[in-house]
Design a protein around this motif. Structure first.
Motif, PDB file in Angstrom:
ATOM      1  N   GLN A 286      47.155 -32.801  -7.917  1.00 14.06           N
ATOM      2  CA  GLN A 286      45.673 -32.486  -7.295  1.00 14.06           C
ATOM      3  C   GLN A 286      44.761 -32.606  -8.641  1.00 14.06           C
ATOM      4  N   MET A 287      45.118 -32.308  -9.756  1.00 13.74           N
ATOM      5  CA  MET A 287      44.324 -32.241 -10.989  1.00 13.74           C
ATOM      6  C   MET A 287      43.919 -33.894 -11.324  1.00 13.74           C
ATOM      7  N   ALA A 288      44.773 -34.817 -11.160  1.00 16.95           N
ATOM      8  CA  ALA A 288      44.551 -35.932 -11.546  1.00 16.95           C
ATOM      9  C   ALA A 288      43.305 -36.611 -11.294  1.00 16.95           C
ATOM     10  N   ALA A 289      42.671 -36.205 -10.006  1.00  8.94           N
ATOM     11  CA  ALA A 289      41.740 -37.276  -9.338  1.00  8.94           C
ATOM     12  C   ALA A 289      40.374 -36.677 -10.047  1.00  8.94           C
ATOM     13  N   TYR A 290      40.447 -35.159 -10.361  1.00 11.69           N
ATOM     14  CA  TYR A 290      39.285 -34.797 -11.149  1.00 11.69           C
ATOM     15  C   TYR A 290      39.104 -35.647 -12.491  1.00 11.69           C
TER      16      TYR A 290
ATOM     17  N   GLN B 125      14.434 -33.188  20.994  1.00 10.62           N
ATOM     18  CA  GLN B 125      14.183 -34.308  21.821  1.00 10.62           C
ATOM     19  C   GLN B 125      15.083 -35.218  21.853  1.00 10.62           C
ATOM     20  N   LEU B 126      16.060 -35.125  20.959  1.00  4.86           N
ATOM     21  CA  LEU B 126      17.447 -36.089  20.491  1.00  4.86           C
ATOM     22  C   LEU B 126      16.841 -37.448  19.984  1.00  4.86           C
ATOM     23  N   ASN B 127      15.824 -37.309  19.114  1.00  2.00           N
ATOM     24  CA  ASN B 127      15.427 -38.391  18.322  1.00  2.00           C
ATOM     25  C   ASN B 127      16.058 -38.673  17.349  1.00  2.00           C
ATOM     26  N   SER B 128      16.563 -39.863  16.846  1.00  2.00           N
ATOM     27  CA  SER B 128      17.310 -39.939  15.739  1.00  2.00           C
ATOM     28  C   SER B 128      16.786 -41.082  14.836  1.00  2.00           C
ATOM     29  N   TRP B 129      17.426 -40.718  13.457  1.00  2.00           N
ATOM     30  CA  TRP B 129      17.153 -41.760  12.581  1.00  2.00           C
ATOM     31  C   TRP B 129      18.418 -42.748  12.160  1.00  2.00           C
ATOM     32  N   PHE B 130      18.400 -44.010  11.887  1.00  2.00           N
ATOM     33  CA  PHE B 130      19.112 -44.789  11.710  1.00  2.00           C
ATOM     34  C   PHE B 130      19.545 -44.780  10.167  1.00  2.00           C
ATOM     35  N   ILE B 131      20.892 -45.006   9.563  1.00  2.00           N
ATOM     36  CA  ILE B 131      21.194 -44.931   8.268  1.00  2.00           C
ATOM     37  C   ILE B 131      22.177 -46.108   8.081  1.00  2.00           C
ATOM     38  N   THR B 132      22.126 -46.719   7.196  1.00  2.29           N
ATOM     39  CA  THR B 132      23.182 -47.701   6.733  1.00  2.29           C
ATOM     40  C   THR B 132      23.441 -47.910   5.523  1.00  2.29           C
ATOM     41  N   GLY B 133      24.711 -48.341   5.180  1.00  2.00           N
ATOM     42  CA  GLY B 133      25.240 -48.729   3.834  1.00  2.00           C
ATOM     43  C   GLY B 133      24.868 -47.675   2.847  1.00  2.00           C
ATOM     44  N   ASN B 134      24.582 -47.989   1.509  1.00  2.00           N
ATOM     45  CA  ASN B 134      24.694 -46.969   0.486  1.00  2.00           C
ATOM     46  C   ASN B 134      23.542 -45.868   0.830  1.00  2.00           C
ATOM     47  N   HIS B 135      22.642 -46.019   1.659  1.00  2.00           N
ATOM     48  CA  HIS B 135      21.699 -44.972   2.237  1.00  2.00           C
ATOM     49  C   HIS B 135      22.585 -43.859   2.814  1.00  2.00           C
ATOM     50  N   CYS B 136      23.884 -43.857   2.990  1.00  2.00           N
ATOM     51  CA  CYS B 136      24.550 -42.791   3.694  1.00  2.00           C
ATOM     52  C   CYS B 136      24.756 -41.645   2.496  1.00  2.00           C
ATOM     53  N   ASN B 137      25.017 -42.431   1.379  1.00  2.00           N
ATOM     54  CA  ASN B 137      24.983 -41.433   0.116  1.00  2.00           C
ATOM     55  C   ASN B 137      25.998 -40.230   0.153  1.00  2.00           C
ATOM     56  N   ARG B 138      27.370 -40.819   0.439  1.00  2.00           N
ATOM     57  CA  ARG B 138      28.393 -39.860   0.272  1.00  2.00           C
ATOM     58  C   ARG B 138      28.641 -38.710   1.397  1.00  2.00           C
ATOM     59  N   SER B 139      27.824 -39.201   2.458  1.00  2.00           N
ATOM     60  CA  SER B 139      27.958 -38.028   3.778  1.00  2.00           C
ATOM     61  C   SER B 139      29.195 -38.560   4.396  1.00  2.00           C
TER      62      SER B 139
ATOM     63  N   ASP C  53      38.286 -33.231  -2.386  1.00  2.00           N
ATOM     64  CA  ASP C  53      37.730 -32.127  -3.375  1.00  2.00           C
ATOM     65  C   ASP C  53      36.192 -32.366  -3.923  1.00  2.00           C
ATOM     66  N   HIS C  54      35.766 -33.749  -4.082  1.00  2.00           N
ATOM     67  CA  HIS C  54      34.499 -34.054  -4.460  1.00  2.00           C
ATOM     68  C   HIS C  54      34.342 -35.388  -4.221  1.00  2.00           C
ATOM     69  N   TRP C  55      33.149 -35.720  -4.431  1.00  2.00           N
ATOM     70  CA  TRP C  55      32.569 -37.215  -4.274  1.00  2.00           C
ATOM     71  C   TRP C  55      31.399 -37.601  -5.032  1.00  2.00           C
ATOM     72  N   PRO C  56      32.051 -38.018  -6.422  1.00  2.00           N
ATOM     73  CA  PRO C  56      30.635 -38.169  -7.482  1.00  2.00           C
ATOM     74  C   PRO C  56      30.061 -39.462  -7.300  1.00  2.00           C
ATOM     75  N   ARG C  57      28.997 -39.731  -7.788  1.00  2.00           N
ATOM     76  CA  ARG C  57      28.174 -40.854  -7.679  1.00  2.00           C
ATOM     77  C   ARG C  57      28.806 -42.162  -8.107  1.00  2.00           C
ATOM     78  N   ASP C  58      29.567 -41.996  -8.970  1.00  2.00           N
ATOM     79  CA  ASP C  58      30.230 -43.327  -9.486  1.00  2.00           C
ATOM     80  C   ASP C  58      31.664 -43.879  -8.423  1.00  2.00           C
ATOM     81  N   SER C  59      31.623 -43.122  -7.585  1.00  2.00           N
ATOM     82  CA  SER C  59      32.785 -43.566  -6.806  1.00  2.00           C
ATOM     83  C   SER C  59      32.723 -44.019  -5.480  1.00  2.00           C
ATOM     84  N   LYS C  60      33.049 -45.165  -4.912  1.00  2.00           N
ATOM     85  CA  LYS C  60      32.949 -45.628  -3.760  1.00  2.00           C
ATOM     86  C   LYS C  60      33.572 -44.811  -2.627  1.00  2.00           C
TER      87      LYS C  60
END
Length: 885
Positions: free
Chosen positions: A217-221, A273-287, A409-416
């Protein structure tokens, strides 16, 4: 937590002065009195000096988990360990832990998730393993003047606590051990105190085989902290920046929803009103699917559109190496040509922050690294909308043969990929028990046996109904003389509803719907009511049923079984042969069903002219009236849709499917449905009339016109026009989509229409505008659920409202609270949706089991065409289904 102290035992008063700078840069001086005490307990159960002070919880002198580095000991943990590794402290291997007041305040100020975990551990889940020591109020441990130049104030207070407890516990022969975050902190503190270990060192020296899971569990951090590769994702905005953007309208808030066809694409609904925005690729930004995110609209020249391509994570990422997680594939950076076409572009946004994570523990399987001896591996969640999770373990060979549970546990910026840890094993991959458990866990289905407290709420099994057993001023009506019968699927034991019909005049009929009186047994504010509210619904899988209520009620005392007296809640109409309602009555009743029929048997009775008894006559009357009711609904614009529906012939000994077949639709299905719909609508009108601000109702929002695009295109390609301006227009245009050369076309288009629909939801009256109360699919202005209280908690609430409205029962506490109703609706909406998904997953699982090792040839129909594939629907699993309720 409020850190309160007693009024006695004061040693001295210290005036504490501090300085702080506001946002404009101005420096302020703050002075505060601090009363130091002598009577604050150390937390050790065997300490005689502190025994009279009293404390809860108490730590034990003998730590049951031994450590080769130290003997009898208590751990004093630092704030960084709790912030970075708070999930580790769930483990029973980490015991006898003191959290100082200084550490408590530090964690609370720096990391809300860690603080919540710490609070839960200290005062709820693991209070026998933790104790909070009020070091800044103790005369022996408070320090206002620095003693050491090479340590921080927080570390100095840890040292003073450790030194005090060393002398305080001298008689008990217990060693206080400072457990710090890393080697650097250890070297700094051990200059001033002998017993210091860093967290990993302490775990490595535990004399227990379970320590390996903690090390994994510690190793990933650790690997994330050492990863110096380039950043893949943009940094998230701060909470203040997000709130500022939401306030001025440049940022929107919504739930992140990943496409089921393309895992690289997602949408966020940004308004009512259920209007939506489209998101793709890296713009998903760890969501991650289900996260509540902050999104910002991109400039219009960067707008794009969904690519018409099927991308399944199962296929594209199956062979990815966990060690390559920091690299960006070329395909990630190069936009597909289809996306560059601006003609079909849609509002496109990027995620700029995470407002609320939807992370949970995930079931799935381990994909071992192809690198020999590697510790990094990818975990594949069973839910394909969830990204791969990188974990580190030395047990890959064993775990790769099992279904396991992993937490992010977490999602750092440098990790896919997000980083996580192994939690536990469920069982051997492929076994029926394991796969069913995965299915239930993944869909968050409560399936533990009913508790003793719930069972204690049940009546005795030999209970008999009593006509005089009334709860309210309106007496229960004796209807045992009526020819009432139930019509249900084969093997049904939880019989909610029964019907009767008799002619009482030249063109006048008495028709009754009789529903199990569950609320007579399930009383408010009891353990059984709380459990039913939590479960929300009965869940039907192919090989088992997970009841909302214990079997004694669901399959016996509440079930309207044939030839047995049962309590019911009845809705009785007087109507003409044209189904014109002359009057309606509601009352609690005592009934005795004359027959518990299957749909097939009821159809046989109706069709057989030799059957002329009262049951047959009643069924034929119901059938004629149901056809009139159906005609009235469809003329008003009610939709008749379709979906795939499969039935299994199960071998109940091995619980494996022997045969898979299409569910056959009979007229008796529609007959029962029409009267259930009529009862639900009638009861909705009654409870709304009585309780306009808190009636529990069900609405089906009108779909956006854009959502019909796949249907319109599919129909146009075959020469038909679909009108979507109204429900009536849609229903009529679907009726015209008939191709004599392809009889399946109409059904396929109706199935496609089902996919365009919004989800029907429960809500409290008064929380949305009245025009939004409507149920679009049923073409009615108001609707609720009344007819299935054995298997739906919504119906239980509706029964209580109706009973109060007609004085058949008292108004229970909280029943008329709009806030409470809204809270109940939130849970039952979630449980209803999860039960549907679990049922579909069970069908898919059993279809796979049935066809494993077999070759079948069957007719299929193309449902959709993409750039890289087609969607085919197999004929043998087609079956009609009305949208209805």
């Amino acid at each position: 937590m409020d850190l309160n102290v007693k009024q006695s035992g004061i040693h001295s008063c210290v005036l504490h002065t501090s300085y702080f700078k506001n946002r404009s840069g101005k420096v302020y001086k703050r002075a505060a009195e601090r009363y130091l005490r002598t009577d604050l307990p150390c937390g050790l159960a065997q300490c005689e000096d502190c025994r009279d002070f009293g404390t809860n919880p108490l730590l034990k002198t003998e730590n049951p988990v031994k450590n080769s580095k130290v003997g009898r000991h208590v751990l004093i943990v630092d704030s960084t360990s709790l912030i970075r590794f708070h999930d580790l402290f769930d483990s029973e291997l980490l015991r006898n832990i003191i959290v100082t007041q200084t550490v408590w305040e530090g964690v609370k100020a720096k990391a809300v998730p860690a603080y919540k975990k710490m609070n839960s551990l200290c005062y709820e889940d693991a209070k026998d393993r933790f104790h909070v020591f009020m070091n800044e109020f103790h005369c022996e441990t408070f320090s206002d003047i620095p003693k050491y130049e090479d340590v921080s104030r927080g570390e100095e207070l840890l040292l003073s606590t450790a030194n005090y407890l060393t002398s305080h516990w001298e008689k008990q022969n217990v060693t206080p051990v400072l457990m710090v975050f890393d080697e650097e902190s250890k070297k700094r503190l051990e200059k001033h105190y002998q017993h210091v270990l860093h967290l990993k060192e302490y775990i490595q020296n535990l004399e227990d085989s379970g320590k390996q899971a903690l090390l994994d569990q510690m190793a990933a951090y650790e690997s994330s902290a050492n990863n110096n590769e380039r950043q893949i994702f943009e940094e998230h905005l701060s909470h203040d920046k997000i709130m500022e953007g939401i306030a001025n309208g440049t940022i929107k808030r919504g739930t992140f929803s990943v496409s089921r066809e393309n895992y690289r694409e997602a949408t966020v609904i940004i308004d009512d009103q259920l209007n939506s925005w489209f998101i793709t690729g890296n713009h998903c930004n760890r969501s991650v699917n289900g996260d509540v995110v902050a999104v910002q609209l991109l400039p219009e020249d960067q707008w794009t559109c969904p690519e018409k391509k099927i991308r399944l994570r199962d296929v594209e990422e199956y062979v990815n190496n966990a060690d390559d997680m920091g690299k960006v594939e070329e395909d990630d950076e190069d936009e597909p040509k289809a996306k560059k076409a601006k003609k079909n572009s849609v509002p496109t946004a990027k995620v700029v922050g995470i407002i609320k994570r939807n992370w949970r523990q995930y079931c799935g399987m381990l994909l071992p690294s192809s690198v020999k001896g590697a510790r990094r591996h990818l975990f594949c969640p069973a839910e394909r909308l969830i990204p791969r999770i990188r974990i580190e373990t030395e047990q890959a060979e064993i775990l790769s043969q099992q279904r396991i549970v992993v937490a992010i546990d977490h999602w750092p910026r440098d990790s896919k990929y997000p980083l996580g840890h192994y939690v536990r094993s469920i069982g051997e991959m492929g076994s029926r028990e394991t796969e069913n458990e995965v299915l239930l866990l993944e869909h968050d289905i409560p399936h533990a046996p009913f508790s003793d407290q719930v069972i204690d709420c049940l009546p005795k099994e030999e209970w008999e109904p009593d006509l005089n057993d009334n709860r309210g001023t309106l007496p229960r009506v004796d209807l045992r003389h009526l020819t009432i019968c139930s019509v249900d699927p084969q093997g049904c034991t939880d019989i909610d509803d029964a019907l009767h019909c008799k002619q009482i005049g030249d063109d006048l009929f008495e028709v009754g719907v009789h529903i199990a009186d569950v609320t007579h047994f399930v009383r408010p504010n009891t353990a059984i009511d709380d459990e039913a509210a939590l479960r929300g619904t009965t869940v039907y899988l192919c090989d088992r049923r997970i009841d909302m209520l214990p079997c004694l009620l669901s399959s016996n005392l509440c079930s309207l079984r044939g030839e047995e007296e049962r309590y019911a809640f009845s809705v009785i109409w007087t109507m003409t042969s044209n189904a014109d309602i002359q009057s309606v009555k509601y009352h609690k009743s005592l009934i005795k069903s004359k027959a518990a029929l299957t749909y097939e048997r009821a159809q046989e009775i109706i069709d057989d002219p030799k059957e002329q008894d009262d049951v047959a006559q009643g069924l034929r009357g119901l059938m004629k009236l149901s056809k009139v009711l159906n005609s009235q609904r469809t003329s008003n614009g009610a939709l008749t849709l379709a979906s795939s529906e499969v039935r299994f012939d199960m071998d109940w000994e091995s619980r494996t499917p022997k045969k898979v077949m299409e569910k056959q639709h009979l007229d008796t299905h529609s007959m029962v449905e029409e009267f259930m719909l009529l009862a639900n609508i009638q009861v909705a009108k009654k409870i709304l009339e009585e309780y306009p601000d808190c009636a529990l109702l069900r609405r089906h929002p009108v779909p956006l016109k854009e959502s019909y695009k796949p249907l319109i295109e599919a129909a146009r390609h075959r020469g038909f026009e679909i009108i979507v301006e109204s429900g009536k227009g849609l229903a009529d245009s679907l009726n015209r989509c008939v191709d004599k050369k392809n009889p399946m076309l109409n059904r396929l288009l109706r199935m496609l229409t089902t996919r365009c629909m919004t989800q029907a939801v429960y809500f409290s009256a008064g929380t949305v505008p009245v025009p939004q109360y409507q149920h679009f699919g049923l073409a009615c202005s108001i609707y609720t659920h009344f007819t299935s209280p054995i298997r739906r908690y919504a119906d239980v609430i509706v029964h209580r409202l109706l009973a109060a409205a007609i004085n058949a029962d008292d108004i229970q506490s909280g029943l008329l609270s709009q806030a409470r109703c809204t809270k109940v609706c939130g849970n039952i909406n979630y449980r209803h949706k999860q039960a549907q998904y679990a049922g579909r997953a069970s069908v898919q699982l059993n279809v796979v089991r049935y066809f494993k090792g077999k070759v079948e040839t069957c007719e299929g129909f193309v449902m959709g065409v993409r750039n890289n594939g087609i969607q085919v629907h197999l004929l043998f699993i087609l079956g009609p289904e009305q949208l209805g309720n």
